[in-house]
Design a protein around this motif. Structure first.
Motif, PDB file in Angstrom:
ATOM      1  N   ASP A   1       0.837  -1.196   0.000  1.00 21.40           N
ATOM      2  CA  ASP A   1       0.000   0.000   0.000  1.00 21.40           C
ATOM      3  C   ASP A   1       0.875   1.251   0.000  1.00 21.40           C
ATOM      4  N   SER A   2       0.285   2.385   0.292  1.00 20.22           N
ATOM      5  CA  SER A   2       1.034   3.651   0.244  1.00 20.22           C
ATOM      6  C   SER A   2       2.165   3.694   1.263  1.00 20.22           C
TER       7      SER A   2
ATOM      8  N   SER B   1       4.804   0.570  -0.425  1.00 20.95           N
ATOM      9  CA  SER B   1       5.171   0.423  -1.843  1.00 20.95           C
ATOM     10  C   SER B   1       6.498   1.095  -2.194  1.00 20.95           C
TER      11      SER B   1
ATOM     12  N   SER C   1      -2.908  -1.780  -3.008  1.00 21.04           N
ATOM     13  CA  SER C   1      -3.606  -0.512  -3.232  1.00 21.04           C
ATOM     14  C   SER C   1      -3.171   0.089  -4.560  1.00 21.04           C
ATOM     15  N   SER C   2      -3.728   1.247  -4.890  1.00 24.59           N
ATOM     16  CA  SER C   2      -3.312   1.940  -6.113  1.00 24.59           C
ATOM     17  C   SER C   2      -1.831   2.326  -6.041  1.00 24.59           C
ATOM     18  N   SER C   3      -1.329   2.624  -4.855  1.00 23.85           N
ATOM     19  CA  SER C   3       0.100   2.906  -4.696  1.00 23.85           C
ATOM     20  C   SER C   3       0.940   1.661  -4.970  1.00 23.85           C
TER      21      SER C   3
ATOM     22  N   LEU D   1       0.017  -0.772  -6.986  1.00 19.75           N
ATOM     23  CA  LEU D   1      -0.047  -0.959  -8.435  1.00 19.75           C
ATOM     24  C   LEU D   1       0.930  -0.025  -9.137  1.00 19.75           C
ATOM     25  N   ALA D   2       1.014   1.211  -8.664  1.00 20.41           N
ATOM     26  CA  ALA D   2       1.951   2.175  -9.259  1.00 20.41           C
ATOM     27  C   ALA D   2       3.393   1.710  -9.082  1.00 20.41           C
TER      28      ALA D   2
ATOM     29  N   VAL E   1      -8.319  -7.424  -9.468  1.00 24.54           N
ATOM     30  CA  VAL E   1      -7.885  -6.031  -9.569  1.00 24.54           C
ATOM     31  C   VAL E   1      -6.894  -5.877 -10.721  1.00 24.54           C
TER      32      VAL E   1
ATOM     33  N   VAL F   1      -7.422  -3.458 -14.344  1.00 29.53           N
ATOM     34  CA  VAL F   1      -6.509  -2.416 -14.847  1.00 29.53           C
ATOM     35  C   VAL F   1      -5.593  -2.945 -15.956  1.00 29.53           C
TER      36      VAL F   1
END
Length: 114
Positions: free
Chosen positions: A25-26, A29, A58-60, A62-63, A91, A95
């Motif tokens: 997560d953020s 990551s 999380s999106s973080s 994934l980034a 997920v 994406v």
């Protein structure tokens, strides 16, 4: 919180396997990206991420995977994901990450695919 351990495997000991446990997560990551980056700099540019014990991305997270993918491509390498649980796989498919990363049932399958 995330824990990890690494090992070098493969016929020529040229594949880095990173076993993850916990949440990507953020908070975690950037730390993981730094871990991957230091390994890539040591000329290990074929990477398998073992997601068997990964609970959440999380999106973080994934980034960070996209950043890792980009960095490895520039170094002539590739990253594959292994043992991804069904909720994280869903997920990744939403994406379209299955187009960036090979997704394999097991670490062994991913290593053999190189």
């Amino acid at each position: 919180m995330i824990d990890y351990r690494t090992e070098v495997v493969g016929k020529n000991e040229d594949v880095l396997v990173v076993h993850l446990r916990g949440r990507m997560d953020s908070v975690t990551s950037d730390f993981l990206f730094d871990v991957f980056s230091s390994q890539i700099e040591s000329d290990l540019n074929r990477v398998v991420i073992d997601c068997e014990e990964l609970d959440y991305v999380s999106s973080s997270g994934l980034a960070a995977l996209v950043r890792l993918h980009s960095r490895l491509r520039k170094a002539g390498g590739i990253v594959k994901l292994a043992a991804v649980n069904s909720s994280i796989t869903d997920v990744l498919r939403v994406v379209h990450f299955e187009k960036l990363f090979g997704i394999y049932d097991t670490v062994d399958d991913a290593v053999l695919a190189f």
